[in-house]
Design a protein around this motif. Structure first.
Motif, PDB file in Angstrom:
ATOM      1  N   GLU A 102      -6.917  -7.957  -5.156  1.00  0.00           N
ATOM      2  CA  GLU A 102      -5.537  -8.120  -4.715  1.00  0.00           C
ATOM      3  C   GLU A 102      -5.067  -6.911  -3.902  1.00  0.00           C
ATOM      4  OE1 GLU A 102      -3.509  -8.740  -8.358  1.00  0.00           O
ATOM      5  OE2 GLU A 102      -3.920 -10.902  -8.435  1.00  0.00           O
ATOM      6  N   ARG A 103      -5.494  -5.716  -4.299  1.00  0.00           N
ATOM      7  CA  ARG A 103      -5.101  -4.493  -3.590  1.00  0.00           C
ATOM      8  C   ARG A 103      -6.013  -4.188  -2.408  1.00  0.00           C
ATOM      9  NH1 ARG A 103      -5.314  -2.343  -8.914  1.00  0.00           N
ATOM     10  NH2 ARG A 103      -7.163  -1.187  -8.212  1.00  0.00           N
ATOM     11  N   ASN A 104      -7.118  -4.954  -2.309  1.00  0.00           N
ATOM     12  CA  ASN A 104      -8.129  -4.688  -1.279  1.00  0.00           C
ATOM     13  C   ASN A 104      -8.649  -3.259  -1.389  1.00  0.00           C
ATOM     14  OD1 ASN A 104      -9.786  -5.500   0.809  1.00  0.00           O
ATOM     15  ND2 ASN A 104      -8.335  -4.923   2.412  1.00  0.00           N
ATOM     16  N   ASN A 105      -8.822  -2.818  -2.632  1.00  0.00           N
ATOM     17  CA  ASN A 105      -9.305  -1.454  -2.903  1.00  0.00           C
ATOM     18  C   ASN A 105     -10.228  -1.515  -4.112  1.00  0.00           C
ATOM     19  OD1 ASN A 105      -9.760   1.246  -3.285  1.00  0.00           O
ATOM     20  ND2 ASN A 105      -7.644   1.741  -3.867  1.00  0.00           N
ATOM     21  N   SER A 133      -7.661  -7.262  -9.864  1.00  0.00           N
ATOM     22  CA  SER A 133      -6.667  -6.326  -9.329  1.00  0.00           C
ATOM     23  C   SER A 133      -7.180  -5.621  -8.075  1.00  0.00           C
ATOM     24  CB  SER A 133      -6.312  -5.295 -10.406  1.00  0.00           C
ATOM     25  OG  SER A 133      -5.366  -4.362  -9.930  1.00  0.00           O
ATOM     26  N   ALA A 134      -8.459  -5.250  -8.084  1.00  0.00           N
ATOM     27  CA  ALA A 134      -9.037  -4.577  -6.915  1.00  0.00           C
ATOM     28  C   ALA A 134      -9.037  -5.495  -5.700  1.00  0.00           C
ATOM     29  CB  ALA A 134     -10.453  -4.115  -7.236  1.00  0.00           C
ATOM     30  N   GLU A 179      -0.705  -7.714   6.138  1.00  0.00           N
ATOM     31  CA  GLU A 179       0.717  -7.701   5.858  1.00  0.00           C
ATOM     32  C   GLU A 179       1.340  -9.026   6.248  1.00  0.00           C
ATOM     33  OE1 GLU A 179       3.486  -4.779   7.456  1.00  0.00           O
ATOM     34  OE2 GLU A 179       2.363  -3.306   6.320  1.00  0.00           O
TER      35      GLU A 179
END
Length: 330
Positions: A250-253, A247-248, A3
């Motif tokens: 960037e989302r860390n997922n 995208s994954a 964060e």
């Protein structure tokens, strides 16, 4: 990803490294599109004019600029934007009023005086899908205005498609795609998460693949619809791995990404197997070999993703689509 603390430096205030500027300026997507179009043309023995490459590059660039600019209109905290969206947020008035309109005029001129009629009509059909995509996933207007636009564009598009000088099968498939995008858009208005129906990356990958194959799909004049469908699906899966992987990261997922990569790998191997046994034409061998190399390289990039920044990961992911292209000539 961690964060951002209140005292951290906003993303748009950070100095953009030189190697990131092609991505910030949305130049990576046109380059990928043109190079893959060239690979497909070489595989089918087609000679494309440089203006067809220029038209595809410009159209792709305009779509990406519109998509990223529209994304910024719903942003409440500018400091949370990444480098590319921060750039479009700062310059969106110039882009929307001074850059995109002239680019659209150039595309219109090319459509009337440069692009062959058959390719033009396929491009018109694809542009309807792109308009619905931008209205469904990127535009931040009110629900009522979006619903009205999507209804008018969708129904008007289907009417236009029915009168296009194309094969019945292609008109039917294009109409189904328009209806599908309309249904997904209305589901979104009902606050059903698009990720639960079909992610934005999957739709964008399909549209990108259809754009890359537009010229060769018309000029190759295949005997059956099977090969153009498999060719488009092969590229759509490959581009979906790229977009979903970014995208994954960037989302860390990374949930679901491994399944997508494995599915793409198995599909590519199946296409090569069918070519080897004579079920499919050899024209698909080169693109399939390049796609196989791209999937392998993409996997390596994903595995090293945690050791590089998000921006570097984006650049490496796009390079993974380009570097294996020489495999198409083996």
């Amino acid at each position: 990803m961690t964060e951002r603390t209140p005292t951290s430096e906003p993303n748009h205030a950070k100095r953009t490294p030189w190697w990131l500027w092609p991505h910030v300026l949305s130049l990576e997507a046109p380059l990928v599109a043109v190079l893959w179009q060239r690979v497909l043309a070489q595989a089918h023995g087609i000679r494309l004019t440089p203006l067809l490459d220029a038209g595809l590059a410009l159209a792709c660039w305009v779509i990406y600029v519109l998509d990223r600019t529209l994304d910024t209109f719903g942003t409440k905290n500018v400091g949370e934007l990444d480098a590319r969206h921060a750039f479009y947020h700062r310059h969106r008035r110039v882009l929307m009023l001074g850059v995109i309109p002239p680019a659209l005029l150039v595309l219109a001129w090319m459509a009337f005086y440069v692009i062959p009629e058959g390719i033009l009509w396929q491009a018109v059909g694809l542009s309807l899908l792109v308009a619905l995509y931008l209205a469904s996933w990127s535009a931040r207007s009110s629900r009522v205005s979006r619903d009205v636009f999507i209804c008018c564009a969708g129904l008007g598009g289907i009417t236009l498609i029915s009168d296009m000088p194309m094969s019945t099968g292609y008109r039917f498939a294009l109409s189904l795609l328009v209806l599908g995008v309309m249904v997904l858009s209305f589901l979104r208005q009902l606050e059903i998460r698009m990720g639960q129906v079909v992610p934005k990356e999957m739709t964008a990958a399909l549209l990108f693949a259809l754009g890359c194959t537009t010229s060769t799909r018309f000029l190759a004049m295949p005997d059956s619809i099977l090969e153009p469908v498999l060719e488009s699906l092969l590229l759509a899966l490959l581009f979906a791995c790229n977009l979903h992987g970014i995208s994954a990261r960037e989302r860390n997922n990374t949930a679901g990404h491994a399944a997508l990569v494995i599915g793409t790998l198995l599909f590519t191997l199946a296409v090569l197997w069918m070519i080897e046994f004579g079920t499919l034409e050899h024209a698909l061998r080169g693109p399939a070999q390049a796609a196989l190399g791209a999937v392998v390289l993409h996997t390596l990039v994903q595995r090293s993703g945690k050791h590089v920044s998000v921006e570097a990961h984006r650049v490496l992911s796009d390079l993974a689509l380009i570097l294996p292209l020489p495999l198409a000539w083996l």
